[in-house]
Design a protein around this motif. Structure first.
Motif, PDB file in Angstrom:
ATOM      1  N   TRP A 196       0.743  -1.376   0.402  1.00  0.00           N
ATOM      2  CA  TRP A 196       0.117  -0.092   0.056  1.00  0.00           C
ATOM      3  C   TRP A 196       1.111   1.697  -0.191  1.00  0.00           C
ATOM      4  O   TRP A 196       1.679   1.190   1.205  1.00  0.00           O
ATOM      5  N   SER A 197      -0.366   2.210  -1.010  1.00  0.00           N
ATOM      6  CA  SER A 197       0.832   3.218  -0.473  1.00  0.00           C
ATOM      7  C   SER A 197       0.723   4.152   0.447  1.00  0.00           C
ATOM      8  O   SER A 197      -0.644   3.465   1.198  1.00  0.00           O
ATOM      9  N   GLU A 255       8.962   8.564  -2.552  1.00  0.00           N
ATOM     10  CA  GLU A 255       8.953   6.791  -3.056  1.00  0.00           C
ATOM     11  C   GLU A 255       9.946   7.778  -4.055  1.00  0.00           C
ATOM     12  O   GLU A 255      11.028   6.501  -4.592  1.00  0.00           O
ATOM     13  N   ASP A 298      -0.613   7.147   0.555  1.00  0.00           N
ATOM     14  CA  ASP A 298      -1.779   8.221   0.513  1.00  0.00           C
ATOM     15  C   ASP A 298      -3.494   6.512  -0.014  1.00  0.00           C
ATOM     16  O   ASP A 298      -4.363   7.071   0.692  1.00  0.00           O
ATOM     17  N   GLU A 299      -2.680   5.689  -0.345  1.00  0.00           N
ATOM     18  CA  GLU A 299      -3.699   4.776  -0.064  1.00  0.00           C
ATOM     19  C   GLU A 299      -4.652   4.477   0.810  1.00  0.00           C
ATOM     20  O   GLU A 299      -5.856   4.355   1.189  1.00  0.00           O
ATOM     21  N   LEU A 333       2.889  -0.796   4.181  1.00  0.00           N
ATOM     22  CA  LEU A 333       2.716  -0.137   3.234  1.00  0.00           C
ATOM     23  C   LEU A 333       4.331   0.708   2.758  1.00  0.00           C
ATOM     24  O   LEU A 333       5.778   0.094   3.173  1.00  0.00           O
ATOM     25  N   ALA A 334       4.799   1.229   0.896  1.00  0.00           N
ATOM     26  CA  ALA A 334       5.720   2.003   0.664  1.00  0.00           C
ATOM     27  C   ALA A 334       6.268   2.994   2.056  1.00  0.00           C
ATOM     28  O   ALA A 334       5.790   4.452   0.952  1.00  0.00           O
ATOM     29  N   MET A 335       6.589   3.129   3.154  1.00  0.00           N
ATOM     30  CA  MET A 335       6.686   3.984   4.249  1.00  0.00           C
ATOM     31  C   MET A 335       8.097   3.299   4.604  1.00  0.00           C
ATOM     32  O   MET A 335       8.163   2.390   5.380  1.00  0.00           O
ATOM     33  N   GLY A 377      12.028   3.743  -3.449  1.00  0.00           N
ATOM     34  CA  GLY A 377       9.938   3.196  -3.470  1.00  0.00           C
ATOM     35  C   GLY A 377       9.510   2.846  -2.508  1.00  0.00           C
ATOM     36  O   GLY A 377       7.876   2.885  -1.731  1.00  0.00           O
ATOM     37  N   ARG A 378       9.548   4.259  -1.169  1.00  0.00           N
ATOM     38  CA  ARG A 378       9.506   4.497   0.450  1.00  0.00           C
ATOM     39  C   ARG A 378       9.153   5.658   0.081  1.00  0.00           C
ATOM     40  O   ARG A 378       9.758   6.272   0.050  1.00  0.00           O
ATOM     41  N   ARG A 379       8.389   6.151   0.702  1.00  0.00           N
ATOM     42  CA  ARG A 379       8.223   7.817   0.888  1.00  0.00           C
ATOM     43  C   ARG A 379       8.749   7.329   2.556  1.00  0.00           C
ATOM     44  O   ARG A 379       8.038   7.122   3.240  1.00  0.00           O
ATOM     45  N   LYS A 398       6.069   1.085   8.020  1.00  0.00           N
ATOM     46  CA  LYS A 398       5.575   0.320   7.383  1.00  0.00           C
ATOM     47  C   LYS A 398       4.792  -0.915   7.567  1.00  0.00           C
ATOM     48  O   LYS A 398       3.712  -1.064   6.757  1.00  0.00           O
TER      49      LYS A 398
END
Length: 440
Positions: free
Chosen positions: A15-16, A423, A18-19, A313-315, A384-386, A319
């Protein structure tokens, strides 16, 4: 209230940010309005526009201690040739039947008292002899007026224009004016205005009740003795404080041990006082990640859906995350990571907006702006991660505080912003423009 969260798009779906945030904000709904007494409504969001029923002030009144007179009777007055007027009575604040002021007359008046009929202006007591016949009143003698009820004469040494030192009826707000708009957060000054216009109750969305609990058998409460392998529980304190800062009524639950049944029963016990539940810890892939074990299947048999969806999450940090609803009322639950920085960043990005949504606010996010990065070297970020880095913001510039590790809690105490690295960016050079989330 909330509805059930949508199912994940496959177990391996990444998941991003934002999603995940959109899923939360489309699920959580503002709380139902209730009527509250004014002091109970502090911090709540007004549901309806409030219209003034009675003008403020409701009558012409004096802004000074002095004498209410007619303009013509003091025209040309001076210290050499004072106007000498007959004092016909006193006018005090709250007085319902002030005396009539006619030609050659004056009424002694107090601050806030209604302007008596016939009077056109107010002469401050400092411009008079105070009814004592001893020259102009100065200094402490400004309070030494003739005794109440003693009328006689007053000498006035300066002229006054029409309606000088008079607060006009409706000069603050007039009947029919809009006092406050729907969506206003009620603070002390707004509550003062509501009381001043005669409103004793108001319809608001209540402050959401947020229950915060941390998990982990290694957690010890502050002031207790640490044993080998133990740490103090800071997450439940920081997140409870953050929830209160966001506007919620927050309840902190002591750390729950790594036991799925204990956690499940604790969550069920707390539902009675929760509009939103927040857990921290136990959402990763370890053998003792009890939050996933305890809550993954709660509500699966509910016809309306329910249950908690655990995601990646891409975070960074943050994560592993969990979100869904639990219990008969489908109370929303956000499960945050256990590392202190991860949990705090996750709160700011996801939980705070959820709380503000429950309150019924339109703008639920922290303010964001662009700042110039000041740093000794380039910032690196995983592809790929914020990434959210702690920072200190001032005068359009932001500098990193502490490292990128999700356990480095000391830096949080000195940070007032989050530096956002997108990202698709792996390196940010000093002097570059970056997005920052202001935490103050």
């Amino acid at each position: 209230m909330s509805t059930a969260a949508p199912r994940p798009a496959g177990q391996d779906h990444l998941w991003s940010v934002d999603e995940h945030l959109e899923d939360i904000l489309t699920t959580v709904r503002p709380l139902e309005p209730i009527e509250l007494q004014l002091l109970d409504a502090q911090g709540c969001v007004l549901v309806d526009d409030v219209t003034v029923q009675v003008s403020l002030p409701p009558f012409d009144n004096s802004s000074m201690d002095g004498y209410a007179v007619r303009v013509a009777d003091v025209a040309g007055a001076s210290e050499e040739f004072p106007a000498v007027l007959e004092v016909v009575g006193d006018v005090a604040a709250g007085q319902a039947d002030p005396p009539q002021v006619g030609p050659g007359q004056a009424a002694r008046i107090m601050t806030g008292a209604p302007l008596p009929p016939g009077a056109e202006t107010v002469v401050p007591v400092e411009w008079t002899d105070g009814g004592l016949g001893e020259g102009p009143v100065t200094g402490m003698r400004a309070r030494s007026l003739a005794p109440e009820g003693a009328h006689g004469q007053v000498h006035i040494y300066r002229p006054a224009e029409a309606r000088a030192h008079v607060r006009a009826k409706g000069s603050d707000v007039k009947a029919g004016d809009k006092a406050l708009e729907a969506g206003t957060v009620l603070g002390p000054s707004q509550i003062a205005l509501l009381a001043a216009i005669g409103r004793g109750t108001v319809r608001v969305r209540p402050r959401p009740r947020v229950v915060v609990m941390s998990t982990g058998s290694e957690l010890v409460q502050p002031d207790e003795q640490l044993a080998e392998g133990q740490i103090y529980d800071s997450n439940s304190f920081s997140l409870t404080a953050a929830a209160r800062d966001a506007g919620a009524i927050a309840y902190r639950v002591g750390a729950v041990a790594d036991d799925a049944e204990t956690l499940r029963s604790t969550v069920e016990d707390q539902l009675v006082r929760a509009d939103l539940m927040v857990t921290t810890g136990g959402v990763s892939v370890g053998a003792y990640d009890v939050v996933k074990e305890a809550l993954s299947h709660v509500g699966d048999e509910d016809e309306a859906g329910g249950g908690i969806d655990f995601r990646k999450l891409a975070m960074q940090p943050g994560k592993p995350q969990g979100f869904g609803s639990i219990g008969p009322d489908h109370t929303p639950l956000l499960a945050l990571p256990g590392n202190p920085v991860s949990s705090y960043v996750s709160f700011e990005i996801f939980v705070r907006p959820a709380i503000r949504t429950l309150m019924g606010l339109k703008d639920v996010h922290r303010p964001r702006m662009t700042a110039t990065l000041t740093a000794d070297k380039a910032l690196t970020s995983p592809k790929g991660r914020r990434q959210f880095l702690r920072g200190k913001y001032a005068d359009g510039e932001v500098r990193p505080v502490g490292g990128a590790g999700s356990h480095l809690i000391a830096a949080l105490a000195h940070a007032d912003a989050l530096i956002v690295v997108p990202e698709d960016v792996e390196s940010v050079e000093p002097g570059s423009e970056v997005e920052v989330v202001l935490l103050g």
